[in-house]
Design a protein around this motif. Structure first.
Motif, mmCIF file in Angstrom:
data_model
loop_
_atom_site.group_PDB
_atom_site.id
_atom_site.type_symbol
_atom_site.label_atom_id
_atom_site.label_comp_id
_atom_site.label_asym_id
_atom_site.label_seq_id
_atom_site.Cartn_x
_atom_site.Cartn_y
_atom_site.Cartn_z
ATOM 1 N N PHE A 87 0.675 -1.137 0.049
ATOM 2 C CA PHE A 87 -0.052 -0.044 -0.023
ATOM 3 C C PHE A 87 0.929 1.260 -0.086
ATOM 4 C CE2 PHE A 87 -2.125 3.490 2.419
ATOM 5 C CZ PHE A 87 -3.220 3.635 1.566
ATOM 6 N N TRP A 88 2.020 1.149 0.800
ATOM 7 C CA TRP A 88 2.646 2.520 0.681
ATOM 8 C C TRP A 88 3.459 2.585 -0.593
ATOM 9 C CZ3 TRP A 88 1.087 4.853 4.818
ATOM 10 C CH2 TRP A 88 0.189 4.219 5.740
ATOM 11 N N ASP A 89 3.982 1.192 -1.066
ATOM 12 C CA ASP A 89 4.827 1.512 -2.439
ATOM 13 C C ASP A 89 3.812 2.243 -3.493
ATOM 14 O OD1 ASP A 89 6.909 0.231 -1.253
ATOM 15 O OD2 ASP A 89 6.092 -1.901 -1.693
ATOM 16 N N LYS A 90 2.503 2.060 -3.381
ATOM 17 C CA LYS A 90 1.498 2.484 -4.512
ATOM 18 C C LYS A 90 1.202 4.021 -3.980
ATOM 19 C CE LYS A 90 -2.129 1.190 -7.181
ATOM 20 N NZ LYS A 90 -3.426 0.263 -7.315
ATOM 21 N N GLN A 91 0.839 4.044 -2.716
ATOM 22 C CA GLN A 91 -0.036 5.517 -2.451
ATOM 23 C C GLN A 91 0.926 6.332 -1.821
ATOM 24 O OE1 GLN A 91 -2.865 6.037 -3.489
ATOM 25 N NE2 GLN A 91 -3.610 4.034 -4.225
ATOM 26 N N GLY A 92 2.073 6.020 -1.214
ATOM 27 C CA GLY A 92 3.048 6.971 -0.465
ATOM 28 C C GLY A 92 3.242 8.478 -1.179
ATOM 29 N N GLU A 93 3.639 8.053 -2.586
ATOM 30 C CA GLU A 93 4.128 9.375 -3.157
ATOM 31 C C GLU A 93 3.074 10.246 -3.226
ATOM 32 O OE1 GLU A 93 5.721 8.393 -7.003
ATOM 33 O OE2 GLU A 93 3.662 7.657 -7.599
ATOM 34 N N ASN A 94 1.895 9.925 -2.959
ATOM 35 C CA ASN A 94 0.735 10.830 -3.196
ATOM 36 C C ASN A 94 0.224 11.393 -1.967
ATOM 37 O OD1 ASN A 94 0.393 10.345 -5.961
ATOM 38 N ND2 ASN A 94 -0.581 8.314 -5.661
ATOM 39 N N MET A 95 0.853 10.939 -0.802
ATOM 40 C CA MET A 95 0.351 11.565 0.451
ATOM 41 C C MET A 95 0.756 12.811 0.948
ATOM 42 S SD MET A 95 0.379 8.329 2.979
ATOM 43 C CE MET A 95 -0.793 6.880 2.750
ATOM 44 N N MET A 96 -0.142 13.553 1.189
ATOM 45 C CA MET A 96 0.249 15.118 1.804
ATOM 46 C C MET A 96 0.121 15.047 3.282
ATOM 47 S SD MET A 96 -1.495 17.315 -1.436
ATOM 48 C CE MET A 96 -0.917 18.759 -0.677
ATOM 49 N N SER A 97 -0.637 14.357 3.924
ATOM 50 C CA SER A 97 -0.997 14.552 5.057
ATOM 51 C C SER A 97 -1.262 13.057 5.845
ATOM 52 C CB SER A 97 -2.414 15.179 5.416
ATOM 53 O OG SER A 97 -2.553 15.138 6.875
ATOM 54 N N LEU A 98 -0.474 12.591 6.737
ATOM 55 C CA LEU A 98 -0.495 11.243 7.441
ATOM 56 C C LEU A 98 -0.580 11.560 8.918
ATOM 57 C CD1 LEU A 98 -0.199 8.272 7.428
ATOM 58 C CD2 LEU A 98 2.115 8.470 7.287
ATOM 59 N N THR A 99 -1.620 11.002 9.557
ATOM 60 C CA THR A 99 -1.914 10.885 10.985
ATOM 61 C C THR A 99 -1.944 9.431 11.627
ATOM 62 O OG1 THR A 99 -2.827 13.058 10.817
ATOM 63 C CG2 THR A 99 -3.234 11.532 12.995
ATOM 64 N N LEU A 100 -1.021 9.233 12.550
ATOM 65 C CA LEU A 100 -1.342 8.060 13.349
ATOM 66 C C LEU A 100 -1.323 8.419 14.731
ATOM 67 C CD1 LEU A 100 2.297 6.605 11.881
ATOM 68 C CD2 LEU A 100 -0.250 6.213 10.955
ATOM 69 N N ARG A 101 -2.486 7.681 15.274
ATOM 70 C CA ARG A 101 -3.268 7.838 16.487
ATOM 71 C C ARG A 101 -3.425 6.665 17.314
ATOM 72 N NH1 ARG A 101 -8.135 11.519 15.839
ATOM 73 N NH2 ARG A 101 -6.579 13.142 15.133
ATOM 74 N N ASN A 102 -2.689 6.342 18.417
ATOM 75 C CA ASN A 102 -2.695 5.294 19.189
ATOM 76 C C ASN A 102 -2.711 3.988 18.288
ATOM 77 O OD1 ASN A 102 -2.798 5.260 21.733
ATOM 78 N ND2 ASN A 102 -4.924 5.919 22.223
ATOM 79 N N CYS A 103 -1.705 4.094 17.480
ATOM 80 C CA CYS A 103 -1.584 2.834 16.436
ATOM 81 C C CYS A 103 -0.485 1.976 17.244
ATOM 82 C CB CYS A 103 -1.125 3.151 15.066
ATOM 83 S SG CYS A 103 -2.598 4.210 14.195
ATOM 84 N N ASP A 104 -0.737 0.475 16.960
ATOM 85 C CA ASP A 104 0.363 -0.343 17.000
ATOM 86 C C ASP A 104 0.897 -0.574 15.866
ATOM 87 O OD1 ASP A 104 1.594 -2.460 17.925
ATOM 88 O OD2 ASP A 104 -0.105 -3.877 17.963
#
Length: 667
Positions: A87-104
């Motif tokens: 998923f990160w390989d395909k979509q990562g370059e298009n991401m402008m905002s990323l939020t990780l909240r209480n994630c494992d």
């Protein structure tokens, strides 16, 4: 005839978010138009408590294979493993905002994500302790991050991370050369000079060997000094920042802050505020709410020096009095103001401050829990015609049928109205049916002609609470007769229904509200959030009309509405197609028929709260999520010694209790 794509996009710009989302489900062409790049900039793909894996039916895989490219992602309380690397390989370059909240999530997976998301403009990591616990994150060449650089990263937010250290902070800062905003709220930020001397020798370069044990304000300050020309906003809420630290921050050369948030900082003093207002005169946003040491002196400095201020929050700064509030008239650009829970503020301060002249700039005002009377609310309403958000909750003596009528007359632009626990408001005020006098052309506020001094002079032998119940019943009967007799064109009152743009309404705890108001005053096509908790006189009769006239509700709070039965919930789930959050806690007359109706009709429900519903079986509550794909949270009572055969042993509240609580102010 199918409209051209460009025309659809143009039309959708005039729709609110909820309507645009509903329109996108009509057909494929509408779906594509509603997800045009113009709208995608603000859209966020949210994954909350979802099972994320490489299964083709996984929510993440659906987004991966979607023709629509989303730029903003939020992951909350989910496990992110290496199975999602594709998923990160395909979509990562298009991401402008990323939020990780209480994630494992482990370090290795997090690093892999960052390596594929180099175009990020916003990065938020909140309460993800596994990432920072070892202190080795982003450390060396083995991870391939020695030369990594987030050239576009503007906002770095790391709130609530107790394992953050100077060394980790240094690595993040080095990777973001164009950083403009930094959020360290709720972090274990150390301000004591003794710790600095312990970990850094005098004259040494702290950037060469930053501490791997603590996060010090001294190190953060040096980072800010090095990037002073770029930094625009800082967030240090819920830390031990004091006057001396704020003074040293304010005096940084070339630093021109536009926003500062130091909410809930008990150590902050007037000395720091003075330095801030002296050196950072370009501030547009300032939040010093719940800073107990802030006084009138600070507010005088703020109003004299920060003439560009547009947002100000001084919530529960209890030392602030009318002397400081009077200075607010100097802030000519102020759009948002929160002065709630300041117990020493009175009508005089408001009159000489924000109401000194007619104010056409202020758009949002929060004055909940102030000790004012109804004349103050009337004065505010008449002098603030451009308000879009108003919170006057817990103003017990100020919010009455009279004052609320003036709001309905003047604040036609309101999108948010909160009058929680204002128990003097009745159906007469909300419907505008307080007086039958079609000959009178007076446009002033109308008050119910059924006053506390009842026209019935018979001696009442019951208790005072029972007498109030009888009085409320008579008032309800009178207003109902007026509503049935009169039309909109034949009375001089002002109904809640005049607020056509209302999107959020909170009248929780207003126990004099009955089905009459729900039937005749609730007609809002754009209403999204509605809180009717503890309005214990409403029944399914009023809910039926409410649902028909307010079809866009997504969040519905009905906590402790004891008179609601299954019929009410059936009406809700059938009529509210957009319902996502339903709170039914304490509605102890509901049965399994409620869950069966939810299971059959709710297609978008995410959260349901049925705690205290003693007649609903736990087995059915546990299984309902398997029938509703979007449902991720079901709140129900935990088993305990008071559970007998799956039924909670809780007796209904006595009929006199709500009125008694209002008398004693115990709710």
């Amino acid at each position: 005839m199918e409209l051209p794509y460009e025309i659809l996009v143009y039309l959708f710009k005039y729709l609110p978010k909820s309507d645009r989302k509903a329109a996108s489900e009509v057909c494929r062409s509408w779906y594509l138009a509603a997800n045009d790049n113009y709208f995608l900039k603000k859209k966020v793909a949210i994954f909350c408590k979802a099972a994320l894996n490489d299964d083709p039916c996984s929510p993440l895989m659906i987004f991966e294979n979607s023709p629509i490219i989303y730029s903003n992602y939020l992951f909350s309380e989910v496990e992110i493993s290496n199975k999602l690397n594709a998923f990160w390989d395909k979509q990562g370059e298009n991401m402008m905002s990323l939020t990780l909240r209480n994630c494992d999530i482990c370090e290795r997976v997090f690093v892999y994500m960052l390596q594929n998301c180099l175009n990020l403009e916003t990065l938020t990591i909140e309460r993800c302790k596994e990432i920072f616990m070892s202190g080795r994150l982003l450390e060396g060449k083995t991870e391939g991050l020695s030369n990594i650089c987030f050239d576009k990263l503007k906002f770095l937010s790391l709130p609530g991370n107790q394992y953050l250290t100077d060394a980790l902070m240094n690595r993040f800062i080095n990777a973001a050369p164009t950083l403009e905003e930094l959020n360290l709220s709720g972090c274990s930020l150390q301000f004591h000079i003794g710790l600095v001397k312990k970990f850094y020798s005098q004259g040494s370069n702290i950037f060469q060997n930053p501490s791997e044990s603590v996060l010090t304000f001294h190190f953060v300050l040096q980072c800010i000094i090095a990037r002073a020309k770029n930094i625009k906003k800082l967030f240090f809420s819920k830390t031990l920042i004091d006057g001396a630290a704020l003074k040293s921050l304010s005096e940084v050369e070339n630093l021109k802050l536009q926003g500062l948030e130091v909410h809930s900082c008990d150590q902050l003093t007037n000395t720091g505020i003075l330095a801030l207002t002296t050196h950072q005169t370009m501030l547009k946003e300032l939040d010093i709410g719940l800073c107990t040491r802030v006084t009138d002196q600070s507010l005088v400095f703020i109003c004299q020096n920060l003439i560009n201020l547009e947002y100000l929050n001084i919530q529960r700064c209890r030392a602030v009095t009318d002397l400081g509030i009077c200075e607010l008239k100097k802030l000519k650009k102020l759009k948002v103001l929160n002065i709630s829970q300041c117990e020493l503020i009175t009508k005089n301060g408001l009159e000489n401050g924000i109401c000194a002249t007619e104010n056409n700039i202020l758009e949002e005002l929060d004055i909940h829990s102030l000790n004012i009377d109804q004349t103050a609310v009337i004065m505010l309403s008449e002098n603030l015609p451009r308000l879009r958000s108003l919170d006057i909750s817990y103003c017990f003596n100020a919010v009455t049928d009279t004052s609320i009528q003036v709001i309905f007359k003047n604040q036609l632009l309101l999108q948010t109205l909160k009058i929680s626990h204002c128990d003097k408001v009745s159906d007469a005020g909300l419907t505008g049916m307080g007086k039958v006098d079609v000959q009178n052309n007076d446009e002033g506020p109308i008050m119910s002609n059924y006053s506390v001094n009842s026209q019935h002079h018979k001696i009442h032998l019951g208790s005072r609470a029972e007498e109030e119940i009888v009085r409320d019943a008579r008032r309800k009967h009178d207003v109902m007769l007026m509503c049935e007799k009169l039309s909109k064109d034949t009375y001089t009152g002002f109904s809640l229904a005049r607020l056509k743009s209302l999107q959020e309404l909170d009248i929780s705890g207003c126990n004099r509200i009955t089905d009459v108001s729900l039937t005749y005053a609730f007609k809002f096509k754009e209403l999204i959030t509605l809180n009717l908790s503890r309005c214990q006189q409403i029944t399914h009769d009023g809910i039926e009309y409410l649902v028909k006239n307010c079809p866009s509700i997504e969040y519905f709070n009905l906590i402790d509405c004891y008179n609601l039965k299954d019929e009410a919930v059936v009406n809700i789930v059938i009529g509210l197609k957009r319902l996502q959050h339903l709170e039914l806690r304490g509605c102890n007359q509901l049965t399994d028929k409620t869950l069966e109706a939810i299971q059959a009709h709710c297609k978008k429900l995410k959260i349901v709260d049925i705690q205290g519903c003693r007649n609903i079986t736990s087995e059915l509550a546990c299984s309902i999520s398997s029938f509703i794909p979007t449902l991720h949270t079901v709140l129900m009572s935990k088993p305990g010694p008071y559970i007998t055969q799956g039924v909670k042993d809780r007796s209904p509240a006595p009929t006199f209790l709500p009125a008694l609580l209002r008398k004693l102010r115990l709710h």
